[in-house]
Design an enzyme around this catalytic site. Structure first.
Site, mmCIF file in Angstrom:
data_model
loop_
_atom_site.group_PDB
_atom_site.id
_atom_site.type_symbol
_atom_site.label_atom_id
_atom_site.label_comp_id
_atom_site.label_asym_id
_atom_site.label_seq_id
_atom_site.Cartn_x
_atom_site.Cartn_y
_atom_site.Cartn_z
ATOM 1 N N GLU A 1 2.271 9.668 4.059
ATOM 2 C CA GLU A 1 1.632 8.741 5.020
ATOM 3 C C GLU A 1 2.695 7.719 5.382
ATOM 4 O O GLU A 1 3.015 6.838 4.577
ATOM 5 C CB GLU A 1 0.424 8.061 4.370
ATOM 6 C CG GLU A 1 -0.693 9.006 3.962
ATOM 7 C CD GLU A 1 -1.432 9.614 5.139
ATOM 8 O OE1 GLU A 1 -1.356 9.059 6.243
ATOM 9 O OE2 GLU A 1 -2.065 10.657 4.939
ATOM 10 N N GLU B 1 -5.224 12.204 4.405
ATOM 11 C CA GLU B 1 -5.969 11.620 3.302
ATOM 12 C C GLU B 1 -7.419 11.415 3.753
ATOM 13 O O GLU B 1 -7.757 11.633 4.904
ATOM 14 C CB GLU B 1 -5.357 10.283 2.893
ATOM 15 C CG GLU B 1 -4.002 10.470 2.237
ATOM 16 C CD GLU B 1 -3.461 9.202 1.576
ATOM 17 O OE1 GLU B 1 -3.724 8.103 2.075
ATOM 18 O OE2 GLU B 1 -2.775 9.337 0.553
HETATM 19 P P1 NAD Z 1 8.899 1.664 1.349
HETATM 20 O O1 NAD Z 1 9.092 3.030 1.891
HETATM 21 O O2 NAD Z 1 10.039 0.753 1.298
HETATM 22 O O3 NAD Z 1 8.323 1.722 -0.146
HETATM 23 C C1 NAD Z 1 7.161 2.455 -0.458
HETATM 24 C C2 NAD Z 1 7.214 2.886 -1.911
HETATM 25 O O4 NAD Z 1 8.282 3.809 -2.091
HETATM 26 C C3 NAD Z 1 7.473 1.737 -2.894
HETATM 27 O O5 NAD Z 1 6.701 1.944 -4.052
HETATM 28 C C4 NAD Z 1 8.948 1.900 -3.202
HETATM 29 O O6 NAD Z 1 9.304 1.371 -4.453
HETATM 30 C C5 NAD Z 1 9.075 3.407 -3.197
HETATM 31 N N1 NAD Z 1 10.432 3.924 -3.007
HETATM 32 C C6 NAD Z 1 11.459 3.343 -2.339
HETATM 33 N N2 NAD Z 1 12.559 4.135 -2.405
HETATM 34 C C7 NAD Z 1 12.204 5.242 -3.109
HETATM 35 C C8 NAD Z 1 12.892 6.415 -3.508
HETATM 36 N N3 NAD Z 1 14.162 6.639 -3.178
HETATM 37 N N4 NAD Z 1 12.220 7.349 -4.217
HETATM 38 C C9 NAD Z 1 10.927 7.159 -4.544
HETATM 39 N N5 NAD Z 1 10.218 6.063 -4.213
HETATM 40 C C10 NAD Z 1 10.853 5.108 -3.502
HETATM 41 O O7 NAD Z 1 7.680 1.070 2.199
HETATM 42 P P2 NAD Z 1 7.115 -0.389 2.178
HETATM 43 O O8 NAD Z 1 8.102 -1.256 2.861
HETATM 44 O O9 NAD Z 1 6.642 -0.772 0.830
HETATM 45 O O10 NAD Z 1 5.801 -0.197 3.060
HETATM 46 C C11 NAD Z 1 5.788 -0.295 4.424
HETATM 47 C C12 NAD Z 1 5.770 1.060 5.075
HETATM 48 O O11 NAD Z 1 4.622 1.803 4.646
HETATM 49 C C13 NAD Z 1 5.654 0.958 6.562
HETATM 50 O O12 NAD Z 1 6.560 1.840 7.148
HETATM 51 C C14 NAD Z 1 4.209 1.381 6.840
HETATM 52 O O13 NAD Z 1 3.990 1.906 8.117
HETATM 53 C C15 NAD Z 1 3.989 2.397 5.784
HETATM 54 N N6 NAD Z 1 2.560 2.592 5.539
HETATM 55 C C16 NAD Z 1 1.960 3.710 6.031
HETATM 56 C C17 NAD Z 1 0.592 3.911 5.859
HETATM 57 C C18 NAD Z 1 -0.090 5.151 6.382
HETATM 58 O O14 NAD Z 1 -1.253 5.367 6.056
HETATM 59 N N7 NAD Z 1 0.570 5.969 7.184
HETATM 60 C C19 NAD Z 1 -0.158 2.958 5.156
HETATM 61 C C20 NAD Z 1 0.482 1.825 4.669
HETATM 62 C C21 NAD Z 1 1.860 1.652 4.852
#
Ligand code: NAD
Length: 484
Positions: free
Chosen positions: A256, A465
């Site tokens: 997502e 989901e």
């Molecule tokens: P992010 O991608 O920076 O982090 C998300 C998660 O991934 C965190 O738990 C982070 O620690 C983990 N992560 C980071 N690098 C990783 C790696 N190399 N391997 C495994 N895990 C890793 O995102 P964010 O900044 O926390 O959230 C914002 C983003 O989430 C936005 O792009 C938003 O659009 C998206 N989002 C999407 C939905 C949806 O339903 N499509 C819902 C909520 C948020």
């Protein structure tokens, strides 16, 4: 967020949650309050050895859990939902503190999380697992559903609980075990709901929580050979990285990801009554919302009236500390998000766009606050329209005809949600079909329903989901041929 080694950290300490107990590996990682920029709690940094311990416990617990009666799993989940409601006040205060979201929004996230838990408990109970196929009377074929195994639930900072529960509840309900990895800025609510799951009667090992940075803790979980499915919500860049890494052991993926959702306001739309909903959907959670309206395409004949009314409403949104009553927008969650939004708006300015911003209240001298912003006159085909803006910033763009607006809206690499406002339902349905998005709202914006699929097309993700599809995603189909 920062690391501190050796010394006892100040403020509240929460452990990770493994095999039914809080554990305290070192070093510590600070969790900051976005309103004050000060650390107020600490959690452990789990390295690969702790991730291994969590996955091994989950593998063990899953063996017995998958053989329990479905109604037992349903009952445990329903008790969990009850406890979420009982502890709503404490949980929403914690959620508000770690995310920066205003109290009322945190409370409604807790309500939504409890409602989703109940929904998944029931939906999984109705899952049809056996389909006898007709044929030779002495040969039969059964198609059964089995839990996929250990599921890694990796979640973002913006909705730590509602994104978690769309993974954990259906996975647990069908007999999987879950290892959750919350975002490093917002781990506290996840550890707290893990404790409530244990109190609800969930046996140890089935819902583990490992805390720590994504590239360390998250990556160790993604690489672990005993994790069979990764359900990830977060940015498209990290989603792509997870997809690459998961390929080495062919793990099942539910992704997502990000969005830049368009709203199309057609010439025949009765748009004024919908303005409050458009504003709410554009600036919700201070713009840190994947489904939020980012680009508003407005029919040129409405432009002169629409732009000032939309802008005036956006400028009147109240920015303030999450604890203050009657606040619409709290701070952004952390400094990197704030810097990124500042950079995107400054690039729009340099490109010649017109920026309208309400000044921040003078009392907000600290915290990651950003004012509501409306941008017009952005040059056509600006690369900014293809970027996710995770802050309270919208683009207003005029259009002349339907073909043009469909092409512009679909030019984005994302395809999460779209919104259409029109006086003609056939125009609305035509646009809903033509817009590349996982969900489309016509003439009204309400909360996404638990029983409707949720997810995106293109670079907004893989899989869905919620709904029965979001339950089946955690199962494997097995075909059994029988002769007798
Ligand atoms: P992010 O991608 O920076 O982090 C998300 C998660 O991934 C965190 O738990 C982070 O620690 C983990 N992560 C980071 N690098 C990783 C790696 N190399 N391997 C495994 N895990 C890793 O995102 P964010 O900044 O926390 O959230 C914002 C983003 O989430 C936005 O792009 C938003 O659009 C998206 N989002 C999407 C939905 C949806 O339903 N499509 C819902 C909520 C948020």
């Amino acid at each position: 967020m920062g690391h501190s080694t050796g010394e006892e950290p100040l403020g509240e300490r929460l452990g990770c949650w493994i095999d039914g107990a809080e554990r305290f590996p070192q070093p510590w990682m600070a969790v900051c309050d976005p309103a004050s920029e000060e650390p107020f709690a600490h959690v452990p940094v789990c390295d690969a050895s702790w991730v291994h311990r969590a996955v091994a416990g989950a593998v063990h617990a899953h063996k017995a859990w998958q053989k329990t009666a479905p109604h037992h799993r349903r009952d445990v989940l329903r008790s969990w939902a009850r406890l979420l409601r009982t502890h709503k006040d404490d949980l929403s205060n914690l959620l508000s503190r770690e995310t920066g979201k205003v109290r009322s929004a945190a409370a409604s996230e807790v309500d939504n999380t409890a409602q989703l838990t109940d929904y998944f408990a029931e939906e999984a109970y109705r899952l049809s697992g056996v389909l006898p196929l007709l044929g030779d009377p002495q040969r039969h074929t059964l198609v059964v559903r089995e839990p996929v195994g250990v599921v890694a639930a990796i979640t973002p900072f913006n909705y730590p609980l509602s994104t978690l529960i769309c993974k954990a509840a259906p996975a647990l309900a069908v007999g999987c075990a879950v290892v959750a990895k919350p975002d490093e800025h917002t781990p506290l609510s996840t550890v707290t709901v893990a404790k409530l799951a244990a109190e609800a009667g969930l046996p140890p090992g089935l819902f583990q929580v490992v805390t720590g940075p994504g590239p360390l803790t998250g990556a160790a979980l993604v690489d672990h050979p005993d994790v069979r499915c990764i359900s990830f919500t977060g940015s498209t860049d990290v989603g792509k990285e997870i997809q690459r890494r998961a390929a080495s052991s062919v793990k099942r993926l539910i992704l997502e990801l990000g969005g830049t959702c368009p709203a199309v306001i057609c010439e025949d739309a009765d748009w004024r009554p919908h303005l409050p909903a458009m504003i709410a959907q554009a600036y919700k959670n201070s713009g840190q919302y994947c489904y939020r309206i980012t680009r508003l395409y407005v029919a040129r004949s409405l432009w002169e009236a629409f732009v000032p009314e939309f802008t005036e409403r956006a400028m009147s949104l109240r920015v303030g500390s999450p604890e203050e009553p009657d606040v619409d927008l709290g701070p952004l969650n952390h400094r990197d998000i704030l810097r990124r939004v500042e950079d995107q708006v400054s690039r729009a300015r340099q490109a010649g766009a017109t920026i309208r911003q309400a000044p921040l209240p003078g009392r907000l001298t600290r915290g990651f606050y950003y004012p509501p912003t409306v941008i017009t006159n952005l040059p056509a085909h600006s690369p900014l329209l293809d970027e996710e803006i995770f802050g309270p910033v919208t683009f207003l763009l005029p259009f002349d005809d339907e073909a043009e607006v469909v092409a512009e809206a679909n030019r984005s690499p994302y395809g999460l949600a779209a919104y259409v406002f029109t006086g003609n339902l056939s125009t609305g349905l035509r646009l809903a079909h033509d817009l590349e998005a996982g969900s489309v709202w016509i003439n009204g914006i309400h909360q996404a329903l638990p029983d409707a699929p949720f997810g995106g097309m293109k670079q907004s993700g893989l899989g869905r989901e919620k709904s029965r599809f979001g339950v089946e995603a955690f199962t494997e189909l097995k075909t059994i041929y029988m002769a007798y």
